[in-house]
Design a protein around this motif. Sequence first.
Motif, PDB file in Angstrom:
ATOM      1  N   THR A  70     -15.237  54.550 -44.193  1.00 39.39           N
ATOM      2  CA  THR A  70     -13.881  54.225 -43.771  1.00 39.39           C
ATOM      3  C   THR A  70     -13.801  54.096 -42.254  1.00 39.39           C
ATOM      4  OG1 THR A  70     -13.062  55.573 -45.616  1.00 39.39           O
ATOM      5  CG2 THR A  70     -11.454  54.920 -43.953  1.00 39.39           C
ATOM      6  N   SER A  71     -13.061  53.096 -41.794  1.00 40.23           N
ATOM      7  CA  SER A  71     -12.699  52.981 -40.381  1.00 40.23           C
ATOM      8  C   SER A  71     -11.247  53.399 -40.227  1.00 40.23           C
ATOM      9  CB  SER A  71     -12.866  51.537 -39.888  1.00 40.23           C
ATOM     10  OG  SER A  71     -14.194  51.097 -40.032  1.00 40.23           O
ATOM     11  N   ILE A  72     -10.912  54.033 -39.114  1.00 34.25           N
ATOM     12  CA  ILE A  72      -9.533  54.438 -38.834  1.00 34.25           C
ATOM     13  C   ILE A  72      -8.978  53.557 -37.728  1.00 34.25           C
ATOM     14  CG2 ILE A  72      -8.023  56.279 -38.013  1.00 34.25           C
ATOM     15  CD1 ILE A  72      -9.874  58.308 -39.256  1.00 34.25           C
ATOM     16  N   VAL A  73      -7.818  52.959 -37.973  1.00 32.38           N
ATOM     17  CA  VAL A  73      -7.147  52.098 -37.001  1.00 32.38           C
ATOM     18  C   VAL A  73      -5.911  52.816 -36.474  1.00 32.38           C
ATOM     19  CG1 VAL A  73      -5.904  49.917 -36.655  1.00 32.38           C
ATOM     20  CG2 VAL A  73      -7.988  49.983 -38.059  1.00 32.38           C
ATOM     21  N   ILE A  74      -5.788  52.885 -35.149  1.00 36.01           N
ATOM     22  CA  ILE A  74      -4.641  53.536 -34.510  1.00 36.01           C
ATOM     23  C   ILE A  74      -3.973  52.529 -33.572  1.00 36.01           C
ATOM     24  CG2 ILE A  74      -3.857  55.459 -33.063  1.00 36.01           C
ATOM     25  CD1 ILE A  74      -6.485  56.907 -33.837  1.00 36.01           C
ATOM     26  N   PRO A  75      -2.791  52.026 -33.907  1.00 35.12           N
ATOM     27  CA  PRO A  75      -2.081  51.120 -32.998  1.00 35.12           C
ATOM     28  C   PRO A  75      -1.353  51.918 -31.915  1.00 35.12           C
ATOM     29  CG  PRO A  75      -0.802  51.420 -34.990  1.00 35.12           C
ATOM     30  CD  PRO A  75      -2.066  52.221 -35.169  1.00 35.12           C
ATOM     31  N   THR A  76      -1.274  51.351 -30.724  1.00 34.53           N
ATOM     32  CA  THR A  76      -0.548  52.017 -29.631  1.00 34.53           C
ATOM     33  C   THR A  76       0.013  50.951 -28.709  1.00 34.53           C
ATOM     34  OG1 THR A  76      -0.706  53.810 -28.006  1.00 34.53           O
ATOM     35  CG2 THR A  76      -2.533  52.247 -28.074  1.00 34.53           C
ATOM     36  N   HIS A  77       1.051  51.320 -27.916  1.00 27.97           N
ATOM     37  CA  HIS A  77       1.674  50.293 -27.087  1.00 27.97           C
ATOM     38  C   HIS A  77       2.171  50.790 -25.732  1.00 27.97           C
ATOM     39  CE1 HIS A  77       5.175  52.228 -28.885  1.00 27.97           C
ATOM     40  NE2 HIS A  77       5.921  51.659 -27.967  1.00 27.97           N
ATOM     41  N   THR A  78       2.299  52.098 -25.548  1.00 32.93           N
ATOM     42  CA  THR A  78       2.889  52.592 -24.307  1.00 32.93           C
ATOM     43  C   THR A  78       2.182  53.845 -23.813  1.00 32.93           C
ATOM     44  OG1 THR A  78       4.906  53.488 -23.287  1.00 32.93           O
ATOM     45  CG2 THR A  78       4.621  53.859 -25.642  1.00 32.93           C
ATOM     46  N   GLU A  79       2.046  53.968 -22.494  1.00 31.15           N
ATOM     47  CA  GLU A  79       1.432  55.150 -21.906  1.00 31.15           C
ATOM     48  C   GLU A  79       2.330  56.377 -22.022  1.00 31.15           C
ATOM     49  OE1 GLU A  79      -1.420  54.679 -18.483  1.00 31.15           O
ATOM     50  OE2 GLU A  79      -0.148  52.918 -18.149  1.00 31.15           O
ATOM     51  N   ARG A 118     -15.486  46.718 -40.741  1.00 36.79           N
ATOM     52  CA  ARG A 118     -16.413  46.183 -41.726  1.00 36.79           C
ATOM     53  C   ARG A 118     -16.692  47.175 -42.849  1.00 36.79           C
ATOM     54  NH1 ARG A 118     -14.711  42.497 -40.020  1.00 36.79           N
ATOM     55  NH2 ARG A 118     -15.644  40.716 -38.926  1.00 36.79           N
ATOM     56  N   THR A 119     -15.952  48.237 -42.903  1.00 33.98           N
ATOM     57  CA  THR A 119     -16.126  49.249 -43.943  1.00 33.98           C
ATOM     58  C   THR A 119     -15.313  48.882 -45.183  1.00 33.98           C
ATOM     59  OG1 THR A 119     -14.373  50.472 -42.826  1.00 33.98           O
ATOM     60  CG2 THR A 119     -16.642  51.145 -42.383  1.00 33.98           C
ATOM     61  N   PRO A 120     -15.672  49.415 -46.366  1.00 27.21           N
ATOM     62  CA  PRO A 120     -14.922  49.113 -47.594  1.00 27.21           C
ATOM     63  C   PRO A 120     -13.465  49.567 -47.545  1.00 27.21           C
ATOM     64  CG  PRO A 120     -17.051  50.086 -48.123  1.00 27.21           C
ATOM     65  CD  PRO A 120     -16.870  50.236 -46.648  1.00 27.21           C
ATOM     66  N   LEU A 121     -13.206  50.644 -46.801  1.00 31.07           N
ATOM     67  CA  LEU A 121     -11.854  51.178 -46.679  1.00 31.07           C
ATOM     68  C   LEU A 121     -11.425  51.168 -45.223  1.00 31.07           C
ATOM     69  CD1 LEU A 121     -12.019  54.319 -49.035  1.00 31.07           C
ATOM     70  CD2 LEU A 121     -11.389  51.968 -49.631  1.00 31.07           C
ATOM     71  N   VAL A 122     -10.119  50.990 -45.002  1.00 30.62           N
ATOM     72  CA  VAL A 122      -9.539  51.060 -43.665  1.00 30.62           C
ATOM     73  C   VAL A 122      -8.344  51.998 -43.720  1.00 30.62           C
ATOM     74  CG1 VAL A 122      -8.437  49.807 -41.770  1.00 30.62           C
ATOM     75  CG2 VAL A 122     -10.261  48.703 -43.095  1.00 30.62           C
ATOM     76  N   ALA A 123      -8.335  52.993 -42.839  1.00 28.14           N
ATOM     77  CA  ALA A 123      -7.223  53.941 -42.750  1.00 28.14           C
ATOM     78  C   ALA A 123      -6.363  53.612 -41.534  1.00 28.14           C
ATOM     79  CB  ALA A 123      -7.745  55.369 -42.647  1.00 28.14           C
ATOM     80  N   PHE A 124      -5.067  53.879 -41.661  1.00 30.81           N
ATOM     81  CA  PHE A 124      -4.134  53.682 -40.547  1.00 30.81           C
ATOM     82  C   PHE A 124      -3.485  55.015 -40.207  1.00 30.81           C
ATOM     83  CE2 PHE A 124      -4.234  49.592 -42.787  1.00 30.81           C
ATOM     84  CZ  PHE A 124      -4.545  48.730 -41.739  1.00 30.81           C
ATOM     85  N   MET A 125      -3.437  55.317 -38.902  1.00 27.15           N
ATOM     86  CA  MET A 125      -2.713  56.471 -38.379  1.00 27.15           C
ATOM     87  C   MET A 125      -1.814  55.969 -37.261  1.00 27.15           C
ATOM     88  SD  MET A 125      -5.916  59.117 -37.782  1.00 27.15           S
ATOM     89  CE  MET A 125      -5.181  60.718 -38.125  1.00 27.15           C
ATOM     90  N   ASP A 126      -0.600  56.485 -37.161  1.00 30.09           N
ATOM     91  CA  ASP A 126       0.226  56.203 -35.994  1.00 30.09           C
ATOM     92  C   ASP A 126      -0.299  56.999 -34.806  1.00 30.09           C
ATOM     93  OD1 ASP A 126       1.781  54.433 -37.358  1.00 30.09           O
ATOM     94  OD2 ASP A 126       3.621  55.629 -37.314  1.00 30.09           O
ATOM     95  N   ASP A 127       0.125  56.607 -33.599  1.00 32.76           N
ATOM     96  CA  ASP A 127      -0.392  57.274 -32.399  1.00 32.76           C
ATOM     97  C   ASP A 127       0.387  58.527 -32.018  1.00 32.76           C
ATOM     98  OD1 ASP A 127       1.947  56.160 -31.492  1.00 32.76           O
ATOM     99  OD2 ASP A 127       1.075  55.100 -29.793  1.00 32.76           O
TER     100      ASP A 127
END
Length: 312
Positions: free
Chosen positions: A9-18, A85-94
Amino acid sequence: MPSAPLLATSIVIPTHTEERWPSLVRTIACARSQRAAPADVIVVVDHNPALFRRIRRELPGVTVLENAYGKGVSGNRNTGAFHARTPLVAFMDDDITAQPDWLENLIAPFADPRVVGTGGGIEPAWESSRPRWMPDEFLWAVGGSYAGMPTVTSPIRNVWSASMVVRRSAFDAVGGFRVGFGKLGDRNRPEDTELCLRMSALDGGHWMYVPSAVIRHEVPAKRSTFSFFVHRCYAEGRGKVQMAGLHDGGETLGAERSYLWSLPKAFLRDLGAGRFLRAGGILAGVAAAGWGGAVETVAAKRQPKAALEPAR
């Protein structure tokens, strides 16, 4: 009988502000300390070059990308997920924290090949105390799990992207989140629910809610006000009507109708228990969401449907 091996699994964390820098650092630490170690932690920055450079400079060991789409969290998440490129993708907020078994618990249901995605329980982490008028049934307004949701791992129509894992093949097949439909400015549209509907329609797959996979989602003091609550419910009403329009109505809002039917009982329960402020909160939330839905229904009749397409 041994359990099925955990999928990479890969973990994706979106962010936008310091402004969220301390929270982002904590979230990344939580991601990297998972017992089911992620293959990659991908941080995606939403059109903020200074923040992008700071992450690359100060947070080694993570993949840092810039949003490849228009401004907004949907494009942010897609950028990271399509890079994985992993079979699973996880999402977490920042702005969340998670226990070390969070990812492990969310991955477990994927032993069933029919599962296209999972989501976990979300506890509000109040900066100030919880408002006395906040009903249990409306904790979704601050990004939390609410009363009436399953208490054991169960099939569910939709989960939230603050704590979500998707089967990447299904996510890619539907084109990911619908770019331009998510949270941007003062608009708060249910891009995660809309994604869940499209992924479920793909070959009859389904979602699982895993309440034991708990995260704590920060609730700043400014989001604990009654005015924020009313505005959030109003925006949700508008967003759900927009979502139904994208899916030609039908049974798209079936879960919302069931939820609404449960609220009179909750109102009477709080009233009978002397929780008059919470009972009032239920009335205010229903009224605001209903008004938002009515406004959006009228607006939709006056203009053609916007062309909001998945990224792929």
